[in-house]
Motif scaffolding. Sequence first.
Motif, PDB file in Angstrom:
ATOM      1  N   GLY A  48       0.834  -1.192   0.085  1.00  0.00           N
ATOM      2  CA  GLY A  48      -0.100  -0.020   0.062  1.00  0.00           C
ATOM      3  C   GLY A  48       0.846   1.230  -0.090  1.00  0.00           C
ATOM      4  O   GLY A  48       1.714   1.430  -0.691  1.00  0.00           O
ATOM      5  N   ASN A  49       0.638   2.293   0.942  1.00  0.00           N
ATOM      6  CA  ASN A  49       1.528   3.341   0.981  1.00  0.00           C
ATOM      7  C   ASN A  49       2.701   3.149   1.943  1.00  0.00           C
ATOM      8  O   ASN A  49       3.314   4.079   2.070  1.00  0.00           O
ATOM      9  CB  ASN A  49       0.631   4.431   1.786  1.00  0.00           C
ATOM     10  CG  ASN A  49      -0.385   4.984   0.548  1.00  0.00           C
ATOM     11  OD1 ASN A  49      -0.237   4.884  -0.680  1.00  0.00           O
ATOM     12  ND2 ASN A  49      -1.492   5.333   1.177  1.00  0.00           N
ATOM     13  N   TRP A  50       3.001   1.761   2.266  1.00  0.00           N
ATOM     14  CA  TRP A  50       4.110   1.813   3.135  1.00  0.00           C
ATOM     15  C   TRP A  50       5.249   1.132   2.444  1.00  0.00           C
ATOM     16  O   TRP A  50       5.009  -0.094   2.074  1.00  0.00           O
ATOM     17  CB  TRP A  50       3.774   0.486   4.336  1.00  0.00           C
ATOM     18  CG  TRP A  50       4.421   0.844   5.557  1.00  0.00           C
ATOM     19  CD1 TRP A  50       5.290  -0.061   6.140  1.00  0.00           C
ATOM     20  CD2 TRP A  50       4.666   1.826   6.692  1.00  0.00           C
ATOM     21  NE1 TRP A  50       6.086  -0.005   7.112  1.00  0.00           N
ATOM     22  CE2 TRP A  50       5.707   1.196   7.634  1.00  0.00           C
ATOM     23  CE3 TRP A  50       4.156   3.040   6.666  1.00  0.00           C
ATOM     24  CZ2 TRP A  50       5.983   2.172   8.432  1.00  0.00           C
ATOM     25  CZ3 TRP A  50       4.254   3.875   7.800  1.00  0.00           C
ATOM     26  CH2 TRP A  50       5.285   3.174   8.821  1.00  0.00           C
ATOM     27  N   VAL A  51       6.700   1.407   2.779  1.00  0.00           N
ATOM     28  CA  VAL A  51       7.672   1.118   2.038  1.00  0.00           C
ATOM     29  C   VAL A  51       8.069  -0.048   2.869  1.00  0.00           C
ATOM     30  O   VAL A  51       8.179   0.182   4.186  1.00  0.00           O
ATOM     31  CB  VAL A  51       8.858   2.111   1.929  1.00  0.00           C
ATOM     32  CG1 VAL A  51      10.137   1.440   1.451  1.00  0.00           C
ATOM     33  CG2 VAL A  51       8.441   2.999   0.881  1.00  0.00           C
ATOM     34  N   GLU A  52       8.249  -1.187   2.429  1.00  0.00           N
ATOM     35  CA  GLU A  52       8.774  -2.320   3.353  1.00  0.00           C
ATOM     36  C   GLU A  52      10.225  -2.727   3.106  1.00  0.00           C
ATOM     37  O   GLU A  52      11.015  -3.327   4.104  1.00  0.00           O
ATOM     38  CB  GLU A  52       7.833  -3.505   2.994  1.00  0.00           C
ATOM     39  CG  GLU A  52       6.601  -3.398   3.564  1.00  0.00           C
ATOM     40  CD  GLU A  52       5.845  -4.959   3.449  1.00  0.00           C
ATOM     41  OE1 GLU A  52       6.216  -5.569   2.584  1.00  0.00           O
ATOM     42  OE2 GLU A  52       4.887  -4.915   4.196  1.00  0.00           O
ATOM     43  N   ALA A  53      10.790  -2.542   1.988  1.00  0.00           N
ATOM     44  CA  ALA A  53      12.107  -2.719   1.689  1.00  0.00           C
ATOM     45  C   ALA A  53      12.651  -1.914   0.479  1.00  0.00           C
ATOM     46  O   ALA A  53      11.870  -1.607  -0.202  1.00  0.00           O
ATOM     47  CB  ALA A  53      12.229  -4.236   1.253  1.00  0.00           C
ATOM     48  N   LEU A  54      13.909  -1.799   0.394  1.00  0.00           N
ATOM     49  CA  LEU A  54      14.660  -1.237  -0.887  1.00  0.00           C
ATOM     50  C   LEU A  54      15.444  -2.348  -1.372  1.00  0.00           C
ATOM     51  O   LEU A  54      16.075  -2.730  -0.800  1.00  0.00           O
ATOM     52  CB  LEU A  54      15.427   0.021  -0.407  1.00  0.00           C
ATOM     53  CG  LEU A  54      14.469   1.301  -0.064  1.00  0.00           C
ATOM     54  CD1 LEU A  54      15.753   2.309   0.555  1.00  0.00           C
ATOM     55  CD2 LEU A  54      13.596   1.712  -0.990  1.00  0.00           C
ATOM     56  N   GLN A  55      15.428  -2.349  -2.775  1.00  0.00           N
ATOM     57  CA  GLN A  55      16.313  -3.100  -3.559  1.00  0.00           C
ATOM     58  C   GLN A  55      17.485  -2.279  -3.887  1.00  0.00           C
ATOM     59  O   GLN A  55      17.275  -1.292  -4.269  1.00  0.00           O
ATOM     60  CB  GLN A  55      15.639  -3.480  -4.630  1.00  0.00           C
ATOM     61  CG  GLN A  55      14.329  -4.283  -4.356  1.00  0.00           C
ATOM     62  CD  GLN A  55      14.685  -5.746  -3.711  1.00  0.00           C
ATOM     63  OE1 GLN A  55      15.370  -6.441  -3.824  1.00  0.00           O
ATOM     64  NE2 GLN A  55      13.530  -5.749  -2.773  1.00  0.00           N
ATOM     65  N   VAL A  56      18.587  -2.734  -3.388  1.00  0.00           N
ATOM     66  CA  VAL A  56      20.010  -2.200  -3.521  1.00  0.00           C
ATOM     67  C   VAL A  56      21.044  -2.914  -4.542  1.00  0.00           C
ATOM     68  O   VAL A  56      20.925  -4.108  -4.461  1.00  0.00           O
ATOM     69  CB  VAL A  56      20.608  -1.768  -2.032  1.00  0.00           C
ATOM     70  CG1 VAL A  56      21.929  -1.096  -2.418  1.00  0.00           C
ATOM     71  CG2 VAL A  56      19.357  -0.923  -1.182  1.00  0.00           C
ATOM     72  N   ALA A  57      21.674  -2.061  -5.414  1.00  0.00           N
ATOM     73  CA  ALA A  57      22.602  -2.839  -6.003  1.00  0.00           C
ATOM     74  C   ALA A  57      24.272  -2.455  -5.943  1.00  0.00           C
ATOM     75  O   ALA A  57      24.331  -1.318  -5.615  1.00  0.00           O
ATOM     76  CB  ALA A  57      22.248  -2.123  -7.528  1.00  0.00           C
TER      77      ALA A  57
END
Length: 155
Positions: free
Chosen positions: A87-96
């Motif tokens: 929804g409107n909540w960020v749960e994780a970031l994908q990082v390279a």
Amino acid sequence: MRELRVGLVVAGGSLGGVAAALAACRRGHRVLLIEEMDWLGVQLTSQAVPPDEHPWIEQFGCTAPHVAAQRLKVLLRHRVTAAVRDGNWVEALQVAGPDGEALSVCAPFFLDATEHGDVLPAAGAEFVIGAEGADEHGEPQHRPRRSRPTSKASP
């Protein structure tokens, strides 16, 4: 994909990002600081004139005690590639990483201290970049009366 869980993810090793990470560490939080460049401080320190010219700051650094206590982990040469939302909540970031390794970083809180607000578009968040109008927010009159956004995105 490797996963890392912390209390706060700070994307961007700008002066503000480092200050926020250190403040959270001082309060006992586990923090992950992600910076795309090879160094922290970004524009400020790239000019080779840091605000603290003490001879030991480069040798020991102000982040060193928190890194040693495992409250702070710094990932240099890593960039945000995507955000995972519920929804409107960020749960994780994908990082390279520099070698192409993908990493998923999970936290209850994320702070975007990148130079261009990289987390906002990755998360599909609504945002505006540019001058805010004095009429909108009651700011000093030297600001333009109306907004002059340079870019705008909405989900």
